[in-house]
Write a protein that holds these residues in place. Structure first.
Motif, PDB file in Angstrom:
ATOM      1  N   THR A  98       0.846  -1.195   0.000  1.00 38.72           N
ATOM      2  CA  THR A  98       0.000   0.000   0.000  1.00 38.72           C
ATOM      3  C   THR A  98       0.881   1.246   0.000  1.00 38.72           C
ATOM      4  O   THR A  98       2.048   1.188   0.377  1.00 38.72           O
ATOM      5  CB  THR A  98      -0.933   0.042   1.228  1.00 38.72           C
ATOM      6  N   SER A  99       0.313   2.320  -0.443  1.00 39.51           N
ATOM      7  CA  SER A  99       1.020   3.602  -0.405  1.00 39.51           C
ATOM      8  C   SER A  99       0.015   4.711  -0.128  1.00 39.51           C
ATOM      9  O   SER A  99      -1.189   4.544  -0.379  1.00 39.51           O
ATOM     10  CB  SER A  99       1.752   3.870  -1.724  1.00 39.51           C
ATOM     11  N   GLN A 100       0.485   5.811   0.379  1.00 38.53           N
ATOM     12  CA  GLN A 100      -0.381   6.927   0.726  1.00 38.53           C
ATOM     13  C   GLN A 100      -0.263   8.039  -0.305  1.00 38.53           C
ATOM     14  O   GLN A 100       0.803   8.246  -0.895  1.00 38.53           O
ATOM     15  CB  GLN A 100      -0.020   7.472   2.119  1.00 38.53           C
ATOM     16  N   ILE A 148      -1.408  10.409  -6.603  1.00 39.73           N
ATOM     17  CA  ILE A 148      -1.101   9.000  -6.354  1.00 39.73           C
ATOM     18  C   ILE A 148      -0.488   8.430  -7.625  1.00 39.73           C
ATOM     19  O   ILE A 148      -0.675   8.990  -8.716  1.00 39.73           O
ATOM     20  CB  ILE A 148      -2.353   8.178  -5.962  1.00 39.73           C
ATOM     21  N   ILE A 203      -8.943   0.805  -0.691  1.00 38.17           N
ATOM     22  CA  ILE A 203      -8.336   1.378   0.496  1.00 38.17           C
ATOM     23  C   ILE A 203      -8.219   0.302   1.579  1.00 38.17           C
ATOM     24  O   ILE A 203      -9.159  -0.476   1.813  1.00 38.17           O
ATOM     25  CB  ILE A 203      -9.185   2.562   1.027  1.00 38.17           C
ATOM     26  N   THR A 216      -2.452  -3.246   8.156  1.00 36.04           N
ATOM     27  CA  THR A 216      -1.918  -3.707   6.879  1.00 36.04           C
ATOM     28  C   THR A 216      -1.820  -5.225   6.832  1.00 36.04           C
ATOM     29  O   THR A 216      -2.019  -5.854   5.792  1.00 36.04           O
ATOM     30  CB  THR A 216      -0.528  -3.088   6.630  1.00 36.04           C
ATOM     31  N   LEU A 224      -9.966  10.923  -1.711  1.00 38.93           N
ATOM     32  CA  LEU A 224      -8.861  10.422  -0.908  1.00 38.93           C
ATOM     33  C   LEU A 224      -8.279  11.530  -0.038  1.00 38.93           C
ATOM     34  O   LEU A 224      -8.401  12.715  -0.351  1.00 38.93           O
ATOM     35  CB  LEU A 224      -7.746   9.859  -1.812  1.00 38.93           C
ATOM     36  N   LYS A 266      -4.581  12.270   2.604  1.00 35.27           N
ATOM     37  CA  LYS A 266      -3.184  11.861   2.740  1.00 35.27           C
ATOM     38  C   LYS A 266      -3.018  10.670   3.672  1.00 35.27           C
ATOM     39  O   LYS A 266      -1.993   9.974   3.626  1.00 35.27           O
ATOM     40  CB  LYS A 266      -2.349  13.038   3.252  1.00 35.27           C
ATOM     41  N   GLU A 267      -4.010  10.423   4.549  1.00 35.03           N
ATOM     42  CA  GLU A 267      -3.894   9.331   5.509  1.00 35.03           C
ATOM     43  C   GLU A 267      -4.341   7.993   4.936  1.00 35.03           C
ATOM     44  O   GLU A 267      -4.058   6.935   5.516  1.00 35.03           O
ATOM     45  CB  GLU A 267      -4.734   9.639   6.755  1.00 35.03           C
ATOM     46  N   ASP A 268      -5.051   7.970   3.815  1.00 35.31           N
ATOM     47  CA  ASP A 268      -5.533   6.718   3.237  1.00 35.31           C
ATOM     48  C   ASP A 268      -4.379   5.880   2.704  1.00 35.31           C
ATOM     49  O   ASP A 268      -3.379   6.421   2.209  1.00 35.31           O
ATOM     50  CB  ASP A 268      -6.531   6.997   2.108  1.00 35.31           C
ATOM     51  N   LYS A 269      -4.549   4.571   2.816  1.00 35.70           N
ATOM     52  CA  LYS A 269      -3.560   3.642   2.299  1.00 35.70           C
ATOM     53  C   LYS A 269      -4.154   2.932   1.080  1.00 35.70           C
ATOM     54  O   LYS A 269      -5.124   2.186   1.210  1.00 35.70           O
ATOM     55  CB  LYS A 269      -3.160   2.627   3.370  1.00 35.70           C
TER      56      LYS A 269
END
Length: 378
Positions: free
Chosen positions: A37-39, A304, A322, A327, A353, A355-358
């Motif tokens: 995952t990435s933010q 993203i 998401i 994780t 989205l 910034k905190e979403d993965k």
């Protein structure tokens, strides 16, 4: 004996079934995939297009002769730098026999007219000195004599021009082809001995040389109709030359064609941009070049990686998955989003989205064993 064969066949079938079951279990057993995952992050995006074309001089002057003849001598070579007035070539005149005879006849007629006018002038001057004729009659005779003298000079000059190309062989003779502007000789498409035609109202004439100032170059290229509407005069360009690696020149868009031309099924529009040269880079006329043009740019926006986007099969709208919970749990939910501009690597997130979403990397590669080596396939 038959019973033994029967038992053997049954044993073979059982072993075969067991082997098939084991093979099926092994071939269908896959290791669990752990998705990364990435933010979302803040970055800048530039949407660019590339126009192909070439670098050419802003003004290219063609030098043409003012008289027909044969190239007798070429004094300079291609690539030579010249100033206005420098001698490039000399033409040897090959006169037309009919025109030459007519000019010679005109000279003879002018001489006869002058001799006759001189006789009348000399005879009447004596009478005028004695007061026999009036000054008005004498002045008319003098005018006739002067006109005959001038006509002879004109006829002789025309004869010399037809025969030699100039009236007196001066430095400004039509047989001397000189540069009309300062610059560099790009091309001399003729050679000594070639016949050339003069430039006139009915013929462009033979080009002796083409001259241009290589310090004033422009980029000339074409862009697709889908992108021309986003261009504006004054837009900065980055020019890369095919013949000179690692060199990027600055330019500024100065012209966008009002009419497109269809090429291979697509409408292309011509553009031009002033190129800023560099002292350490010699630009030759006709270099192929590419112009990188920024169509749209946004700074400090939420983005993203474009690779994590997925699209709904029915609506074709973008969405991402998401991570829900930790994780390690590998639980994801769908999130519809709205996107903006993209540079092919990152895409702008307008809504959906934070910034905190993965965000799930859904196209995670899966390891597959081949013998003792482990490779990855998409």
């Amino acid at each position: 004996m038959n019973k033994i064969v029967k038992y053997i066949l049954i044993g073979v079938l059982v072993l075969g079934a067991l082997w098939a079951a084991v093979f099926f279990v092994k071939s269908n057993s896959k290791s669990a995939i752990t998705y990364e995952t990435s933010q979302p992050f803040i970055s800048s995006i530039e949407k660019k297009t590339v126009a192909t074309g070439k670098v050419i001089p802003e003004d290219e002057i063609e030098i043409k002769p003012q008289i027909s003849g044969i190239i007798e001598k070429i004094h300079l070579e291609e690539g030579a730098k010249v100033k206005a007035g420098d001698l490039i070539a000399t033409i040897k005149v090959v006169p037309n026999e009919q025109s030459l005879n007519q000019a010679a006849g005109r000279v003879r007629n002018a001489e006869l007219a002058l001799n006759n006018a001189k006789i009348e002038y000399d005879r009447n001057k004596v009478l005028f000195d004695k007061g026999v004729i009036s000054s008005q009659d004498f002045n008319n005779l003098k005018l006739t004599y002067d006109q005959a003298s001038q006509e002879l000079k004109n006829a002789q000059a025309d004869y010399q021009i037809i025969r030699k190309g100039s009236a007196g062989g001066s430095a400004s003779a039509n047989t001397n082809i000189r540069a009309t502007v300062a610059g560099t000789i790009l091309e001399i498409p003729v050679k000594e001995g070639d016949q050339v035609i003069q430039s006139n109202n009915f013929n462009d004439g033979t080009t002796i040389a083409s001259i241009a100032d290589l310090g004033k170059m422009i980029f000339e290229g074409k862009v697709d109709e889908g992108e021309v509407g986003k261009l504006k005069v004054g837009t900065p360009l980055k020019i890369s030359l095919g013949a000179v690696e690692g060199v990027e020149l600055d330019a500024k868009l100065k012209f966008i064609a009002p009419k497109g031309v269809e090429e291979t099924g697509a409408v292309q529009f011509k553009i031009e941009g002033d190129v800023e040269g560099k002292d350490d880079v010699f630009i030759r006329a006709g270099y192929s070049a590419n112009a990188s043009i920024v169509l749209e740019k946004k700074d400090s926006i939420l983005v993203i990686p474009e690779a994590v986007l997925q699209f709904d099969k029915k609506t074709d709208k973008p969405y991402v998955e998401i991570a829900v919970g930790s994780t390690e749990e590998q639980k994801f939910e769908r999130r519809d989003i709205e996107t903006g501009i993209s540079d092919g690597v990152n895409v702008e997130i307008i809504s959906g989205l934070t910034k905190e979403d993965k965000v799930k990397h859904w196209n995670k590669t899966e390891p597959i064993k081949k013998g003792d080596e482990e490779t990855e396939t998409e």
